[in-house]
Design a protein around this motif. Structure first.
Motif, short mmCIF file in Angstrom:
data_model
loop_
_atom_site.label_atom_id
_atom_site.label_comp_id
_atom_site.label_asym_id
_atom_site.label_seq_id
_atom_site.Cartn_x
_atom_site.Cartn_y
_atom_site.Cartn_z
N VAL A 1 2.51 -3.35 -8.40
CA VAL A 1 1.63 -3.08 -7.26
C VAL A 1 2.36 -2.21 -6.25
O VAL A 1 3.51 -2.48 -5.88
N ALA A 2 1.70 -1.15 -5.79
CA ALA A 2 2.22 -0.29 -4.73
C ALA A 2 1.29 -0.43 -3.54
O ALA A 2 0.18 0.10 -3.55
N LEU A 3 1.72 -1.18 -2.54
CA LEU A 3 0.88 -1.39 -1.37
C LEU A 3 0.81 -0.14 -0.51
O LEU A 3 1.76 0.65 -0.47
N PRO A 4 -0.31 0.07 0.20
CA PRO A 4 -0.39 1.19 1.14
C PRO A 4 0.70 1.06 2.19
O PRO A 4 1.05 -0.04 2.61
N SER A 5 1.25 2.15 2.61
CA SER A 5 2.34 2.11 3.59
C SER A 5 1.79 2.04 5.01
O SER A 5 0.65 2.42 5.27
N LEU B 1 -1.39 -5.48 2.42
CA LEU B 1 -2.04 -6.22 1.33
C LEU B 1 -3.55 -6.27 1.54
O LEU B 1 -4.32 -6.12 0.59
N LYS B 2 -3.95 -6.45 2.78
CA LYS B 2 -5.39 -6.46 3.10
C LYS B 2 -6.03 -5.15 2.69
O LYS B 2 -7.09 -5.14 2.05
N VAL C 1 2.33 -9.53 -6.13
CA VAL C 1 2.56 -8.45 -5.17
C VAL C 1 3.99 -8.49 -4.62
O VAL C 1 4.42 -7.58 -3.93
N ASP C 2 4.68 -9.59 -4.91
CA ASP C 2 6.06 -9.78 -4.44
C ASP C 2 6.11 -9.86 -2.91
O ASP C 2 6.88 -9.15 -2.25
N VAL C 3 5.27 -10.73 -2.38
CA VAL C 3 5.28 -11.03 -0.95
C VAL C 3 5.26 -12.55 -0.79
O VAL C 3 5.07 -13.28 -1.76
N SER C 4 5.42 -13.01 0.43
CA SER C 4 5.40 -14.45 0.67
C SER C 4 3.96 -14.97 0.66
O SER C 4 3.00 -14.22 0.84
#
Length: 262
Positions: free
Chosen positions: A14-18, A26-27, A55-58
């Protein structure tokens, strides 16, 4: 309903928007997936734990992102079932220039509605009801409260008060209060409405199936007979994401267009 654990959310890294806090990234990623059609209305999201791992987030980040999307009406949470992509919301336009019942208004739009009764009975009036309805000492008030729905979607909560002399048997009301009043010669011909924005409290948010604090519209309507007598006092709460109230405005008469002639 698509099993997203083996579909979109099972795809590659997953590549989240910067830009911005991680939960907003993530939203936006979930919103973009919905807009592209990668995730469809009715699809269930993976669990909080699985999404965080993907997503490798908490899990806190996932929880904040999901909460924002629920508050925006993009996702819905069903107790014991999980989190789902919300179905498209059909907005309803209601005219402020015509006095119609909820049932009549929806029928004109080809929408089938039904009511879930919350309260029907005769009670001692509150001081407010006594004053507004012009009740005398010893009079009772008829109260009817309904949750209005189209399909499985709740649209509004209506809480109406009338003199028990006008409505001695609240259980006789069918799907339309105004239709019943029409039969007894007590249908109002005009009304004054006051509309204000509000954030829904826990009780009303639960009934309307939206998060606590969601936007709503509080409407108070006082309806009158031709004689000028108050016949009905109704307090309604509408979901802010389903209703648009529309009014036609006209410029008033002026000397230039023939009004206010000497």
């Amino acid at each position: 309903m698509t099993d997203l654990s083996n579909g979109f959310f099972a795809d590659g890294p997953v590549a989240l928007p910067s830009g911005g806090p991680l939960y907003l990234q993530l939203k936006r990623w979930i919103e973009d997936a919905i807009h592209r059609g990668d995730i469809n209305p009715g699809d269930a999201l993976p669990s909080e734990r699985d999404l965080a791992a993907k997503v490798d987030v908490s899990r806190v980040t996932v929880r904040k992102a999901v909460l924002q999307l629920v508050q925006d009406g993009v996702l819905v949470q069903r107790h014991g079932s999980g989190t789902f992509v919300a179905p498209p919301t059909q907005r309803v336009e209601q005219s402020l220039s015509q006095l119609t019942s909820f049932t009549e208004d929806m029928a004109r739009r080809g929408m089938e509605v039904h009511a879930q009764w919350l309260e029907r009975g005769l009670y001692l009036p509150s001081p407010e009801e006594t004053i507004i309805l012009g009740l005398s000492s010893g009079d009772q008030v008829a109260r009817i409260s309904r949750l209005r729905l189209t399909g499985e979607t709740p649209l509004a909560i209506e809480r109406a008060s009338l003199s028990a002399r006008v409505l001695p048997d609240p259980t006789a009301i069918g799907n339309s209060l105004y239709r019943h009043l029409d039969k007894t010669g007590n249908r109002p011909i005009r009304a004054i409405q006051r509309i204000r924005a509000a954030n829904l409290d826990e009780e009303n948010a639960h009934l309307l199936q939206v998060p606590v604090g969601s936007a709503g519209l509080n409407i108070e309507r006082t309806s009158y007979l031709a004689s000028g007598r108050v016949i009905e006092f109704t307090r309604s709460i509408y979901r802010g994401d389903t209703y648009d109230f529309v009014a036609e405005l006209r410029i008033g008469d002026s000397p230039s267009n023939g009004g206010n002639k000497p």
